[in-house]
Scaffold this motif. Structure first.
Motif, PDB file in Angstrom:
ATOM      1  N   GLU A 155       0.830  10.319  -3.426  1.00  0.00           N
ATOM      2  CA  GLU A 155      -0.072  10.703  -2.324  1.00  0.00           C
ATOM      3  C   GLU A 155       0.765  11.222  -1.149  1.00  0.00           C
ATOM      4  O   GLU A 155       0.980  10.533  -0.144  1.00  0.00           O
ATOM      5  CB  GLU A 155      -0.913   9.500  -1.896  1.00  0.00           C
ATOM      6  CG  GLU A 155      -1.754   8.916  -3.009  1.00  0.00           C
ATOM      7  CD  GLU A 155      -2.976   9.757  -3.345  1.00  0.00           C
ATOM      8  OE1 GLU A 155      -3.331  10.654  -2.561  1.00  0.00           O
ATOM      9  OE2 GLU A 155      -3.572   9.512  -4.404  1.00  0.00           O
ATOM     10  N   LYS A 214       0.830  -1.202   0.000  1.00  0.00           N
ATOM     11  CA  LYS A 214       0.000   0.000   0.000  1.00  0.00           C
ATOM     12  C   LYS A 214       0.870   1.260   0.000  1.00  0.00           C
ATOM     13  O   LYS A 214       0.618   2.199  -0.761  1.00  0.00           O
ATOM     14  CB  LYS A 214      -0.923   0.004   1.224  1.00  0.00           C
ATOM     15  CG  LYS A 214      -1.785   1.241   1.303  1.00  0.00           C
ATOM     16  CD  LYS A 214      -2.731   1.203   2.489  1.00  0.00           C
ATOM     17  CE  LYS A 214      -3.626   2.425   2.470  1.00  0.00           C
ATOM     18  NZ  LYS A 214      -4.702   2.352   3.429  1.00  0.00           N
ATOM     19  N   LEU A 234       1.208   4.255  -2.772  1.00  0.00           N
ATOM     20  CA  LEU A 234       1.041   5.673  -2.458  1.00  0.00           C
ATOM     21  C   LEU A 234       2.188   6.494  -3.056  1.00  0.00           C
ATOM     22  O   LEU A 234       1.967   7.590  -3.575  1.00  0.00           O
ATOM     23  CB  LEU A 234       0.981   5.896  -0.941  1.00  0.00           C
ATOM     24  CG  LEU A 234      -0.255   5.365  -0.213  1.00  0.00           C
ATOM     25  CD1 LEU A 234      -0.069   5.492   1.302  1.00  0.00           C
ATOM     26  CD2 LEU A 234      -1.509   6.087  -0.670  1.00  0.00           C
ATOM     27  N   GLN A 266      -0.703  11.184   2.592  1.00  0.00           N
ATOM     28  CA  GLN A 266      -0.812   9.843   3.163  1.00  0.00           C
ATOM     29  C   GLN A 266       0.562   9.233   3.411  1.00  0.00           C
ATOM     30  O   GLN A 266       0.777   8.593   4.433  1.00  0.00           O
ATOM     31  CB  GLN A 266      -1.636   8.944   2.244  1.00  0.00           C
ATOM     32  CG  GLN A 266      -3.111   9.262   2.284  1.00  0.00           C
ATOM     33  CD  GLN A 266      -3.897   8.288   1.429  1.00  0.00           C
ATOM     34  OE1 GLN A 266      -3.902   8.394   0.219  1.00  0.00           O
ATOM     35  NE2 GLN A 266      -4.537   7.331   2.071  1.00  0.00           N
TER      36      GLN A 266
END
Length: 130
Positions: free
Chosen positions: A24, A15, A19, A27
């Motif tokens: 991102e 994950k 990202l 995040q």
């Protein structure tokens, strides 16, 4: 205790790498702030900075470097994030990496060599000025 990685850890790492690829920044910053290593690497030695750089995400690169990520960490092929950004023509990422202390002479081929290889005179000049 088995030598197999914990599936939850693998899922989290996957994950976080996604990202970085998607840029991102918020995040990513939150995960690193919560304890994910800023220099986490995948099975090819690519760091989060490498993935964010290669995919053109200057803001994510800045967020990671601000949290201790190494701007010059090479992958298993000896490539640096800066050389990847030169190859991809990502000017904002190049500037973010340089601001974060990236060395144009690091890696094989280095960012300087990559700029020369692709005839990017403005980058050769930028790297030489530093």
């Amino acid at each position: 205790m088995s030598g197999a990685p914990d599936p939850e850890v693998v899922e989290l790492a996957t994950k976080v790498f996604d990202l970085a690829r998607r840029g991102e920044a918020g995040q990513l910053a939150a995960y690193v702030d919560a304890g994910v290593p800023a220099n986490l690497t995948n099975d090819r030695g690519d760091t989060l900075v490498m993935l964010a750089s290669y995919h053109g995400h200057a803001e994510a690169v800045q967020a990671l470097i601000a949290r201790g990520a190494d701007a010059d960490r090479t992958n298993d092929r000896g490539q640096t994030p800066l050389a990847g950004a030169v190859f991809k023509g990502e000017e904002a990422v190049i500037r973010a990496l340089l601001a974060g202390g990236a060395d144009p002479a690091a890696g094989t081929p280095s960012a300087m060599d990559t700029a020369r290889m692709f005839g990017k005179a403005e980058l050769v000049e930028l790297f030489s000025a530093g």
